[in-house]
Design a protein around this motif. Structure first.
Motif, PDB file in Angstrom:
ATOM      1  N   UNK A   1       0.823  -1.211   0.000  1.00  0.00           N
ATOM      2  CA  UNK A   1       0.000   0.000   0.000  1.00  0.00           C
ATOM      3  C   UNK A   1       0.856   1.259   0.000  1.00  0.00           C
ATOM      4  N   UNK A   2       1.949   1.224   0.771  1.00  0.00           N
ATOM      5  CA  UNK A   2       2.845   2.377   0.815  1.00  0.00           C
ATOM      6  C   UNK A   2       3.492   2.608  -0.545  1.00  0.00           C
ATOM      7  N   UNK A   3       3.965   1.549  -1.178  1.00  0.00           N
ATOM      8  CA  UNK A   3       4.575   1.666  -2.505  1.00  0.00           C
ATOM      9  C   UNK A   3       3.553   2.184  -3.510  1.00  0.00           C
ATOM     10  N   UNK A   4       2.314   1.696  -3.407  1.00  0.00           N
ATOM     11  CA  UNK A   4       1.253   2.152  -4.301  1.00  0.00           C
ATOM     12  C   UNK A   4       0.984   3.634  -4.163  1.00  0.00           C
ATOM     13  N   UNK A   5       1.000   4.112  -2.928  1.00  0.00           N
ATOM     14  CA  UNK A   5       0.801   5.540  -2.683  1.00  0.00           C
ATOM     15  C   UNK A   5       1.937   6.349  -3.292  1.00  0.00           C
ATOM     16  N   UNK A   6       3.156   5.825  -3.167  1.00  0.00           N
ATOM     17  CA  UNK A   6       4.340   6.490  -3.702  1.00  0.00           C
ATOM     18  C   UNK A   6       4.275   6.550  -5.233  1.00  0.00           C
ATOM     19  N   UNK A   7       3.866   5.450  -5.858  1.00  0.00           N
ATOM     20  CA  UNK A   7       3.754   5.400  -7.325  1.00  0.00           C
ATOM     21  C   UNK A   7       2.689   6.383  -7.805  1.00  0.00           C
ATOM     22  N   UNK A   8       1.557   6.433  -7.113  1.00  0.00           N
ATOM     23  CA  UNK A   8       0.486   7.367  -7.479  1.00  0.00           C
ATOM     24  C   UNK A   8       0.981   8.811  -7.440  1.00  0.00           C
ATOM     25  N   UNK A   9       1.797   9.117  -6.440  1.00  0.00           N
ATOM     26  CA  UNK A   9       2.334  10.478  -6.304  1.00  0.00           C
ATOM     27  C   UNK A   9       3.229  10.818  -7.493  1.00  0.00           C
ATOM     28  N   UNK A  10       4.060   9.865  -7.905  1.00  0.00           N
ATOM     29  CA  UNK A  10       4.952  10.089  -9.049  1.00  0.00           C
ATOM     30  C   UNK A  10       4.139  10.290 -10.327  1.00  0.00           C
TER      31      UNK A  10
ATOM     32  N   UNK B   1       1.086  11.300 -10.626  1.00  0.00           N
ATOM     33  CA  UNK B   1       0.384  12.589 -10.549  1.00  0.00           C
ATOM     34  C   UNK B   1       1.313  13.737 -10.924  1.00  0.00           C
ATOM     35  N   UNK B   2       2.565  13.687 -10.445  1.00  0.00           N
ATOM     36  CA  UNK B   2       3.525  14.734 -10.753  1.00  0.00           C
ATOM     37  C   UNK B   2       3.846  14.752 -12.250  1.00  0.00           C
ATOM     38  N   UNK B   3       3.998  13.570 -12.833  1.00  0.00           N
ATOM     39  CA  UNK B   3       4.301  13.474 -14.262  1.00  0.00           C
ATOM     40  C   UNK B   3       3.156  14.037 -15.086  1.00  0.00           C
ATOM     41  N   UNK B   4       1.929  13.713 -14.704  1.00  0.00           N
ATOM     42  CA  UNK B   4       0.761  14.201 -15.415  1.00  0.00           C
ATOM     43  C   UNK B   4       0.674  15.737 -15.351  1.00  0.00           C
ATOM     44  N   UNK B   5       0.945  16.291 -14.175  1.00  0.00           N
ATOM     45  CA  UNK B   5       0.912  17.744 -14.025  1.00  0.00           C
ATOM     46  C   UNK B   5       1.995  18.399 -14.885  1.00  0.00           C
ATOM     47  N   UNK B   6       3.151  17.744 -14.937  1.00  0.00           N
ATOM     48  CA  UNK B   6       4.267  18.300 -15.703  1.00  0.00           C
ATOM     49  C   UNK B   6       3.964  18.292 -17.199  1.00  0.00           C
ATOM     50  N   UNK B   7       3.255  17.268 -17.636  1.00  0.00           N
ATOM     51  CA  UNK B   7       2.957  17.146 -19.068  1.00  0.00           C
ATOM     52  C   UNK B   7       1.648  17.825 -19.501  1.00  0.00           C
TER      53      UNK B   7
END
Length: 398
Positions: A380-389, A391-397
């Motif tokens: 679950x922690x890794x999943x939360x971390x992946x979601x954050x990454x 989200x950041x990529x989507x905002x950047x693009x």
């Protein structure tokens, strides 16, 4: 083992709560976790959890949370044992200690003591009264503050909060390190604008590996029955942050300083005193006291001191005996996620090399979150971390 008493853990969105759940659950204790929301609370997915409760927020609705907990405890056949996992939960229990104490088993019995030890001003006053060395501290209410700082402390020095939780929430760091008058005035103004009480403090010399801890359990007669010591090696943020790589190490001098102090205070339950050893004089300075379960609780359990279980046993009327870890076990607490950030910062600052850091990985390590016998919280922690990454990529693009 007597198991009628449940253990109620306040906080499940951080690995301290997870470690308490595992320490108790692995021993067969029925564990209940209390959170104000499910999102991000990865410890709620531990297989060692018997129940999960979603209740009022500990700060926004503290009185409602108190009533919520009491209502739950009233329905139990036996008083549950109550565990805080962070300073805000400690302060919450302390505020309502008399009422909560009627329905829960709590290690500390003196209302206000926990809060006084969390507050740096009152802690340092208590330490000085008991002849425990602390860094020289200057109150910011002095009209001649700048002049006194420059004459008595010099630069660099530290601007530190009385309440670390509020400060960290506002500035994302534990303190300000200032190198001259301009930086000092700026740090004081930022704190004042945020309505956060601070002090100016002496910087004890030494790298992060000069930080040590005395981890102890004091029984209901306020006598140290179990203890060990440890040496920090890496922190995040670096130099003034939380432990990310800490090794158990036997340092008997810390017992000589810490045990009499805690016993004279009438302290009960688990406590961790953080010390810094001055690189110039070799003297140990008390920096702070953690009055709740510490970051590397699981490592403490792995070397033979299951502190949450010791508290549970004593409060439920079972013998606890005594134990001291008198050897260097080599066991290390390692929080990989934050250590990666810390390592980059240490290398960039020229404090450590990648070679030194990588070699340290060879030690026998206790992880903060991942455990092969209880993998879901880690997933679950890794999943939360992946979601954050993502989200950041989507905002950047976008």
């Amino acid at each position: 083992m007597t198991q009628q008493h449940k253990a109620v853990v306040l906080g499940a969105n951080y690995y301290i709560g997870l470690s308490i759940i595992r320490c108790l659950g692995r021993a067969g204790v029925p564990v209940v976790a209390v959170e104000y929301q499910k999102e991000g609370a990865y410890a709620l997915h531990s297989k060692y959890l018997s129940e999960q409760l979603i209740g009022p927020h500990y700060k926004k609705e503290s009185s409602a949370l108190k009533d919520f907990l009491i209502e739950y405890a009233r329905k139990q056949d036996y008083k549950p044992v109550l565990y805080p996992t962070a300073d805000p939960y400690v302060e919450f229990i302390d505020e309502y200690l008399d009422e909560l104490g009627e329905y829960f088993l709590i290690t500390q019995k003196e209302k206000g003591l926990w809060t006084r030890l969390i507050d740096k001003d009152s802690l340092y006053i208590l330490a000085e009264q008991h002849q425990v060395r602390v860094p020289k501290t200057i109150q910011t209410t002095r009209p001649d503050l700048i002049e006194v700082v420059e004459s008595d402390l010099g630069y660099p020095c530290l601007v530190k909060p009385a309440d670390s939780t509020i400060f960290v929430a506002e500035f994302r760091k534990k303190l300000f390190k200032v190198h001259d008058r301009v930086e000092l005035e700026e740090a004081l103004k930022r704190s004042e604008d945020a309505h956060i009480e601070v002090v100016v403090q002496q910087l004890v010399q030494g790298f992060d590996d000069h930080m040590y801890t005395f981890d102890a359990y004091l029984n209901q007669e306020s006598k140290v029955t179990h203890w060990m010591t440890a040496q920090k090696h890496r922190q995040y943020p670096i130099h003034f942050g939380a432990s990310v790589y800490t090794k158990q190490r036997y340092v008997p001098e810390l017992f000589t300083i810490g045990a009499p102090f805690l016993e004279k205070l009438g302290y009960k339950g688990f406590a961790e005193i953080e010390f810094k050893k001055d690189a110039d004089t070799g003297e140990y300075y008390l920096i702070e006291i953690n009055v709740r379960t510490t970051n590397f609780n699981q490592m403490i359990a792995d070397v033979g001191l299951n502190m949450p279980l010791i508290a549970y046993k004593e409060l439920t009327g079972q013998p606890i005996g005594s134990r001291i870890i008198k050897e260097d076990t080599g066991q290390v607490f390692h929080y990989m996620y934050e250590d990666l950030h810390a390592s980059r910062a240490y290398v960039k600052a020229g404090d450590l090399t990648w070679g030194q850091i990588i070699r340290s990985y060879k030690a026998n390590k206790t992880g903060a979150i991942w455990s092969s016998d209880d993998p879901k919280p880690g997933i679950r922690f890794i999943g939360k971390f992946v979601k954050r990454i993502v989200s950041k990529v989507k905002k950047r693009n976008a």
